[in-house]
Motif scaffolding. Structure first.
Motif, PDB file in Angstrom:
ATOM      1  N   TYR A   6       0.894  -1.234   0.204  1.00  0.00           N
ATOM      2  CA  TYR A   6       0.020  -0.087   0.125  1.00  0.00           C
ATOM      3  C   TYR A   6       1.068   1.261   0.097  1.00  0.00           C
ATOM      4  CZ  TYR A   6       1.558  -0.084   4.936  1.00  0.00           C
ATOM      5  OH  TYR A   6       1.903   0.083   6.094  1.00  0.00           O
ATOM      6  N   ARG A  13      -3.773   4.890   4.299  1.00  0.00           N
ATOM      7  CA  ARG A  13      -3.057   3.608   3.701  1.00  0.00           C
ATOM      8  C   ARG A  13      -4.461   3.084   2.184  1.00  0.00           C
ATOM      9  NH1 ARG A  13      -2.550  -1.487   7.579  1.00  0.00           N
ATOM     10  NH2 ARG A  13      -4.810  -0.950   7.877  1.00  0.00           N
ATOM     11  N   PHE A  15      -4.499   0.509  -1.488  1.00  0.00           N
ATOM     12  CA  PHE A  15      -3.924  -1.223  -1.384  1.00  0.00           C
ATOM     13  C   PHE A  15      -4.049  -1.475  -3.380  1.00  0.00           C
ATOM     14  CE2 PHE A  15      -4.038  -1.306   3.225  1.00  0.00           C
ATOM     15  CZ  PHE A  15      -3.584  -2.062   3.807  1.00  0.00           C
ATOM     16  N   THR A  20      -1.375  -6.690  -2.675  1.00  0.00           N
ATOM     17  CA  THR A  20      -2.039  -7.618  -1.400  1.00  0.00           C
ATOM     18  C   THR A  20      -1.799  -9.062  -1.437  1.00  0.00           C
ATOM     19  OG1 THR A  20      -3.242  -5.634  -1.209  1.00  0.00           O
ATOM     20  CG2 THR A  20      -3.153  -7.043   0.635  1.00  0.00           C
TER      21      THR A  20
END
Length: 208
Positions: A6, A13, A15, A20
């Motif tokens: 992120y 944040r 992402f 991820t």
């Protein structure tokens, strides 16, 4: 160390989902060995869990996930429920971080220490993750039998309604089986306590 998935934008944040997944795979291999793998059939389940953990409100609303409730992750034996709930804690804010305790260990502690165990886990004002609902048997303390986990879940429901403290859990049982084990009252509370997220029923045992 792999780069975090992120960026910080306006103190928030942001992402990237593919990054991820790669980050989780990296963490999984680091913690559990090279056999750890995110299977394509599990991506949708991972997506729902991730958007909950990072509090992505727009996506959660789209998938009818209530951020004020906990997660009940359902899936076949060996689907990786405990593993993923352990790994995803890395994305939580401090106040959301949950400790993991298996229902079997809680039942064994009750056999040794009695009702204090119900209060310890039922009334503690921190998030809790109860692993493997249903694998424990009714516990006895000096001959007194108690549905230990059922009682803890009822107390955790009170924590949610009064203090907004969530509980998470995993199970390989369906709703009818949970009702048979814990009773109708607990089943009705489960609906109010948890977002139900499931691995596909066809998920294979990843331990083999």
């Amino acid at each position: 160390m792999m780069e975090k998935p992120y960026k910080i934008v306006n103190n928030q944040r942001v992402f990237n989902f593919k990054k991820t997944l790669r980050y989780i795979q990296y963490l999984g291999k680091s913690k559990y060995g090279d056999q750890f793998k995110i299977h394509r059939s599990d991506v949708l389940t991972f997506h729902r869990l991730i958007i909950y953990m990072i509090h992505e409100e727009r996506q959660c609303k789209k998938y009818n996930i209530d951020l004020n409730k906990g997660i009940l992750l359902i899936g076949p034996i060996g689907s990786g429920k405990t593993t993923i709930m352990n790994l995803l804690r890395v994305f939580l804010f401090k106040e959301d971080f949950y400790h993991i305790k298996s229902s079997r260990d809680i039942a064994l502690e009750y056999q040794r220490e009695g009702v204090e165990i119900i209060n310890r886990y039922g009334k503690k004002h921190t998030p809790l993750f109860i692993d493997d609902l249903g694998v424990e048997s009714n516990s006895k303390f000096y001959g007194n039998e108690c549905n230990t986990i059922g009682e803890i879940l009822l107390q955790r429901y009170d924590l949610l309604t009064n203090y907004q403290i969530v509980t998470h859990a995993t199970t390989n049982l369906n709703a009818d089986e949970l009702e048979e084990l814990y009773g109708k009252r607990v089943r009705s509370r489960l609906r109010e306590m948890f977002n139900l997220i499931s691995f596909p029923t066809t998920t294979k045992d990843k331990r083999k």
